[in-house]
Motif scaffolding. Structure first.
Motif, PDB file in Angstrom:
ATOM      1  N   ARG A  79       1.042  -1.050  -0.157  1.00 52.55           N
ATOM      2  CA  ARG A  79       0.068  -0.330   0.079  1.00 52.55           C
ATOM      3  C   ARG A  79       1.266   1.214  -0.064  1.00 52.55           C
ATOM      4  O   ARG A  79       2.454   1.353   0.975  1.00 52.55           O
ATOM      5  N   ARG A 118       1.447   3.428   6.658  1.00 49.75           N
ATOM      6  CA  ARG A 118       1.155   2.900   7.699  1.00 49.75           C
ATOM      7  C   ARG A 118       0.118   1.355   8.198  1.00 49.75           C
ATOM      8  O   ARG A 118       0.308   0.969   8.968  1.00 49.75           O
ATOM      9  N   TYR A 119      -0.031   1.344   6.523  1.00 44.49           N
ATOM     10  CA  TYR A 119      -0.943   0.004   6.533  1.00 44.49           C
ATOM     11  C   TYR A 119       0.063  -1.161   5.849  1.00 44.49           C
ATOM     12  O   TYR A 119       0.310  -0.722   4.594  1.00 44.49           O
ATOM     13  N   TYR A 143      -6.421  -4.185  -1.813  1.00 42.38           N
ATOM     14  CA  TYR A 143      -6.858  -2.644  -1.181  1.00 42.38           C
ATOM     15  C   TYR A 143      -7.384  -2.105  -2.483  1.00 42.38           C
ATOM     16  O   TYR A 143      -7.886  -1.019  -2.548  1.00 42.38           O
ATOM     17  N   THR A 173      -8.415  -5.960   2.376  1.00 42.38           N
ATOM     18  CA  THR A 173      -9.270  -4.973   3.099  1.00 42.38           C
ATOM     19  C   THR A 173      -9.859  -5.752   3.295  1.00 42.38           C
ATOM     20  O   THR A 173     -10.770  -6.424   2.431  1.00 42.38           O
TER      21      THR A 173
END
Length: 199
Positions: free
Chosen positions: A50, A54-55, A83, A60
């Motif tokens: 991604r 942070r992900y 995602y 998802t």
């Protein structure tokens, strides 16, 4: 309040209105049984990282029938999606012409049968909501000249729709579950490969 927070509040209100819920354990069990994206079929390691570091996960939580279109938050309406596929969704695609819109209730799709297109895509008869009367029903048409107009169509219940479509050759408004394909279809339509009845 920034726009992301506003969207989150609106989404939470829609989820509450649509009904259904699932537990963390149900989601984790579903994810454990899902080695690939339910939309594109890629294994999780095949999906690019991604952009936002942070992900860490490429998967998802996605809704088969979007929340925007009345989809439930029950585990039966949840699937694991990468995602990229999840973010490409455009919930507004199920809207149609000025005369009618897709009904906003989660039972709008008939699961009695579907048309399988030559592309392999499955499309289902879908209830429509008439703007003028508020009636929610399946919209069928005998087809031919003017068959796609509201004036030439009938608003019927599921039993009548099935009889007229499967036995009398009527066309019915259909949509794929993801909203990518929608329109008037019937058995024998040039893009329909087969009619698949539910077991």
């Amino acid at each position: 309040m920034d726009c992301r927070n506003k969207r989150a509040i609106v989404r939470a209100e829609r989820i509450k209105a649509n009904g259904g819920s699932h537990t963390k354990e149900e989601w984790e069990a579903l994810l454990a049984r899902s080695p690939t994206c339910a939309v594109c079929g890629r294994n999780w390691p095949e999906v690019p990282p991604r952009p936002d570091s942070r992900y860490k996960n490429t998967w998802t939580k996605g809704h088969k029938i979007p929340i925007f279109h009345g989809g439930s938050d029950a585990i039966s309406n949840i699937q694991a999606e990468c995602y990229e596929c999840n973010f490409k969704k455009n919930a507004g695609k199920l809207k149609t012409s000025k005369d009618h819109v897709v009904a906003r209730d989660q039972d709008r799709f008939s699961r009695a049968f579907c048309f399988v297109l030559k592309s392999g895509k499955e499309i289902y008869p879908v209830k429509m909501k008439c703007r003028e009367t508020g009636k929610i029903a399946f919209r069928i048409s005998p087809g031919g000249t003017g068959g796609n107009t509201k004036k030439a169509s009938e608003e019927v219940d599921e039993t009548t729709m099935m009889h007229k479509v499967l036995l009398d050759g009527y066309a019915v408004r259909c949509s794929s579950l993801d909203g990518e394909v929608n329109g008037l279809y019937k058995a024998g339509h040039r893009s329909v490969r087969e009619v698949r009845r539910s077991a």
